[in-house]
Design a protein around this motif. Sequence first.
Motif, PDB file in Angstrom:
ATOM      1  N   ILE A   1       1.676  -2.142  -3.212  1.00  0.00           N
ATOM      2  CA  ILE A   1       0.478  -1.693  -3.938  1.00  0.00           C
ATOM      3  C   ILE A   1       0.856  -1.239  -5.356  1.00  0.00           C
ATOM      4  N   GLU A   2       1.955  -0.472  -5.462  1.00  0.00           N
ATOM      5  CA  GLU A   2       2.386  -0.024  -6.797  1.00  0.00           C
ATOM      6  C   GLU A   2       2.739  -1.228  -7.669  1.00  0.00           C
ATOM      7  N   TYR A   3       3.402  -2.212  -7.063  1.00  0.00           N
ATOM      8  CA  TYR A   3       3.828  -3.389  -7.830  1.00  0.00           C
ATOM      9  C   TYR A   3       2.620  -4.173  -8.347  1.00  0.00           C
ATOM     10  N   VAL A   4       1.639  -4.427  -7.466  1.00  0.00           N
ATOM     11  CA  VAL A   4       0.489  -5.234  -7.929  1.00  0.00           C
ATOM     12  C   VAL A   4      -0.320  -4.475  -8.985  1.00  0.00           C
ATOM     13  N   LYS A   5      -0.395  -3.152  -8.823  1.00  0.00           N
ATOM     14  CA  LYS A   5      -1.147  -2.372  -9.835  1.00  0.00           C
ATOM     15  C   LYS A   5      -0.423  -2.451 -11.179  1.00  0.00           C
ATOM     16  N   ALA A   6       0.900  -2.267 -11.153  1.00  0.00           N
ATOM     17  CA  ALA A   6       1.676  -2.268 -12.403  1.00  0.00           C
ATOM     18  C   ALA A   6       1.625  -3.631 -13.092  1.00  0.00           C
ATOM     19  N   ARG A   7       1.576  -4.705 -12.308  1.00  0.00           N
ATOM     20  CA  ARG A   7       1.600  -6.054 -12.912  1.00  0.00           C
ATOM     21  C   ARG A   7       0.208  -6.635 -13.124  1.00  0.00           C
TER      22      ARG A   7
ATOM     23  N   SER B   1      -5.600 -12.045  -4.645  1.00  0.00           N
ATOM     24  CA  SER B   1      -4.657 -13.157  -4.818  1.00  0.00           C
ATOM     25  C   SER B   1      -3.521 -13.109  -3.789  1.00  0.00           C
ATOM     26  N   PHE B   2      -3.622 -12.192  -2.845  1.00  0.00           N
ATOM     27  CA  PHE B   2      -2.630 -12.109  -1.755  1.00  0.00           C
ATOM     28  C   PHE B   2      -3.299 -11.364  -0.596  1.00  0.00           C
ATOM     29  N   GLU B   3      -2.645 -11.332   0.554  1.00  0.00           N
ATOM     30  CA  GLU B   3      -3.211 -10.537   1.658  1.00  0.00           C
ATOM     31  C   GLU B   3      -2.098  -9.834   2.432  1.00  0.00           C
ATOM     32  N   PHE B   4      -2.471  -8.723   3.026  1.00  0.00           N
ATOM     33  CA  PHE B   4      -1.576  -8.069   3.977  1.00  0.00           C
ATOM     34  C   PHE B   4      -1.880  -8.653   5.354  1.00  0.00           C
ATOM     35  N   GLN B   5      -0.852  -8.698   6.203  1.00  0.00           N
ATOM     36  CA  GLN B   5      -1.089  -9.123   7.590  1.00  0.00           C
ATOM     37  C   GLN B   5      -0.410  -8.135   8.534  1.00  0.00           C
ATOM     38  N   MET B   6      -1.052  -7.896   9.648  1.00  0.00           N
ATOM     39  CA  MET B   6      -0.460  -7.023  10.683  1.00  0.00           C
ATOM     40  C   MET B   6      -0.766  -7.614  12.050  1.00  0.00           C
ATOM     41  N   LEU B   7      -0.145  -7.042  13.066  1.00  0.00           N
ATOM     42  CA  LEU B   7      -0.371  -7.509  14.432  1.00  0.00           C
ATOM     43  C   LEU B   7      -1.506  -6.707  15.071  1.00  0.00           C
ATOM     44  N   TYR B   8      -2.299  -7.389  15.888  1.00  0.00           N
ATOM     45  CA  TYR B   8      -3.394  -6.745  16.609  1.00  0.00           C
ATOM     46  C   TYR B   8      -2.855  -5.562  17.426  1.00  0.00           C
ATOM     47  N   GLY B   9      -3.513  -4.414  17.266  1.00  0.00           N
ATOM     48  CA  GLY B   9      -3.143  -3.244  18.086  1.00  0.00           C
ATOM     49  C   GLY B   9      -2.064  -2.361  17.481  1.00  0.00           C
ATOM     50  N   ILE B  10      -1.506  -2.742  16.323  1.00  0.00           N
ATOM     51  CA  ILE B  10      -0.411  -1.949  15.755  1.00  0.00           C
ATOM     52  C   ILE B  10      -0.830  -1.324  14.420  1.00  0.00           C
ATOM     53  N   ARG B  11      -0.586  -0.020  14.292  1.00  0.00           N
ATOM     54  CA  ARG B  11      -0.915   0.765  13.077  1.00  0.00           C
ATOM     55  C   ARG B  11      -2.377   0.574  12.659  1.00  0.00           C
ATOM     56  N   ARG B  12      -3.290   0.880  13.588  1.00  0.00           N
ATOM     57  CA  ARG B  12      -4.702   0.713  13.266  1.00  0.00           C
ATOM     58  C   ARG B  12      -5.140   1.654  12.138  1.00  0.00           C
ATOM     59  N   ASP B  13      -4.466   2.839  12.031  1.00  0.00           N
ATOM     60  CA  ASP B  13      -4.771   3.786  10.951  1.00  0.00           C
ATOM     61  C   ASP B  13      -4.497   3.157   9.579  1.00  0.00           C
ATOM     62  N   LEU B  14      -3.335   2.523   9.481  1.00  0.00           N
ATOM     63  CA  LEU B  14      -2.931   1.883   8.222  1.00  0.00           C
ATOM     64  C   LEU B  14      -3.854   0.701   7.901  1.00  0.00           C
ATOM     65  N   GLN B  15      -4.267  -0.010   8.943  1.00  0.00           N
ATOM     66  CA  GLN B  15      -5.179  -1.152   8.737  1.00  0.00           C
ATOM     67  C   GLN B  15      -6.464  -0.672   8.064  1.00  0.00           C
ATOM     68  N   ARG B  16      -7.030   0.410   8.597  1.00  0.00           N
ATOM     69  CA  ARG B  16      -8.286   0.938   8.043  1.00  0.00           C
ATOM     70  C   ARG B  16      -8.099   1.368   6.587  1.00  0.00           C
ATOM     71  N   GLN B  17      -6.960   2.044   6.319  1.00  0.00           N
ATOM     72  CA  GLN B  17      -6.701   2.521   4.942  1.00  0.00           C
ATOM     73  C   GLN B  17      -6.699   1.362   3.949  1.00  0.00           C
ATOM     74  N   LEU B  18      -6.034   0.262   4.320  1.00  0.00           N
ATOM     75  CA  LEU B  18      -5.937  -0.878   3.395  1.00  0.00           C
ATOM     76  C   LEU B  18      -7.310  -1.460   3.094  1.00  0.00           C
TER      77      LEU B  18
ATOM     78  N   GLN C   1     -10.175   0.137   3.297  1.00  0.00           N
ATOM     79  CA  GLN C   1     -10.919   1.098   2.473  1.00  0.00           C
ATOM     80  C   GLN C   1     -10.490   1.026   1.012  1.00  0.00           C
ATOM     81  N   GLN C   2      -9.212   0.703   0.784  1.00  0.00           N
ATOM     82  CA  GLN C   2      -8.728   0.629  -0.605  1.00  0.00           C
ATOM     83  C   GLN C   2      -9.050  -0.715  -1.264  1.00  0.00           C
ATOM     84  N   GLY C   3      -9.726  -1.603  -0.517  1.00  0.00           N
ATOM     85  CA  GLY C   3     -10.159  -2.865  -1.122  1.00  0.00           C
ATOM     86  C   GLY C   3      -9.143  -3.996  -1.040  1.00  0.00           C
ATOM     87  N   TYR C   4      -8.125  -3.854  -0.170  1.00  0.00           N
ATOM     88  CA  TYR C   4      -7.155  -4.949  -0.028  1.00  0.00           C
ATOM     89  C   TYR C   4      -7.564  -5.872   1.106  1.00  0.00           C
ATOM     90  N   ARG C   5      -7.079  -7.108   1.031  1.00  0.00           N
ATOM     91  CA  ARG C   5      -7.360  -8.072   2.101  1.00  0.00           C
ATOM     92  C   ARG C   5      -6.380  -7.868   3.239  1.00  0.00           C
TER      93      ARG C   5
END
Length: 302
Positions: A232-238, A244-261, A263-267
């Motif tokens: 996130i810091e890198y894309v903001k700085a550049r 133009s990119f997306e984050f990917q995670m596995l179903y059932g893992i770190r659902r808290d982090l999934q929601r945060q991303l 909410q912050q407008g990331y894919r």
Amino acid sequence: MIRRLFLYLSRQQALRRWMEAWSLARKITRRFVAGETLEEALAVCEKLQREGIFSTLDHLGENVSTLEEASASCDAYVAALEQIAARHLSSTIAIKLTQFGLDLSEQACLENVRRLEAHAKTAGSRVEIDMESSAYTERTLALAIRAGQECGCVRLCVQAYLYRSAGDIERLNAAAVPVRLVKGAYREPPSIAFPRKQDVDKNYVTLMRKLLDEGVYPALATHDERIIQQAIEYVKARGIRPDSFEFQMLYGIRRDLQRQLIQQGYRLRLYVPYGTEWYPYFMRRLAERPANVLFVLRNLLR
Ligand SMILES: Cc1cc2nc3c(=O)[nH]c(=O)nc-3n(C[C@H](O)[C@H](O)[C@H](O)COP(=O)(O)OP(=O)(O)OC[C@H]3O[C@@H](n4cnc5c(N)ncnc54)[C@H](O)[C@@H]3O)c2cc1C
């Protein structure tokens, strides 16, 4: 130690048959596996889409022993792509080439992938090719580049734990094939892979920056909060656009982090596994995190 034990257990076929037939085990895996049928997996994808999350359908299975089995795997994915189109889902499919006959005939495997590409194109979807153990890396890369250049709807997974991955990313970028970057889930010798986790993490960040700068719509597949923050810091700085990119995670893992991303407008895209052959996938998830073993034990004791 625990990681090694679970990676060893993931290859034990007798235990696998026993576990996959055990109804209580099937119930416990629901935390990580969407269900046994396509319908159950699609219901999960629809729910995720309502929450603003993309998905990737993974019909579980690895290493078929006949071309008929490979063709049956292909049929299952064709059915998934037809439903993706019919339900207007922003979903892709994730495949393992050994499921499509890579061990038996590279040509037959390529034909199976081509069949899926044709359906993916019609559905406005994409074929995401998983990376398996290092015995398959070069063949998978060559096939993905060929198939990707033909149809423009393939994405290949690259593992940051392999020393060779920077070169592989160069080849994929040159061929305009999108990459999904992961740390790597198999047991590999120190002659070809970084043995220390901190070196894998460091290489992940180096490759991630390269992909964000030079790659085609890269996917950063990790649950590592520190690395996600660095991305996130890198894309903001550049001034790199969040679409133009997306984050990917596995179903059932770190659902808290999934929601945060979200909410912050990331894919964000979640990898949604389904099917009856869930055992090796489930054991690899246990190997990654000892706390998951406690989760399983707690459920068994309930
Ligand atoms: C979408 C996707 C596709 C993948 N495809 C492939 C592939 O094709 N080939 C391949 O080799 N590997 C694949 N992987 C697996 C990957 O290689 C790693 O093994 C896995 O993602 C764990 O690494 P991590 O980046 O999350 O970092 P880690 O350093 O392992 O974990 C960071 C943090 O994430 C959380 N976490 C990680 N794993 C778990 C877990 N199982 N349960 C609970 N919490 C966890 C924990 O909080 C942990 O501290 C894929 C992963 C994802 C997300």
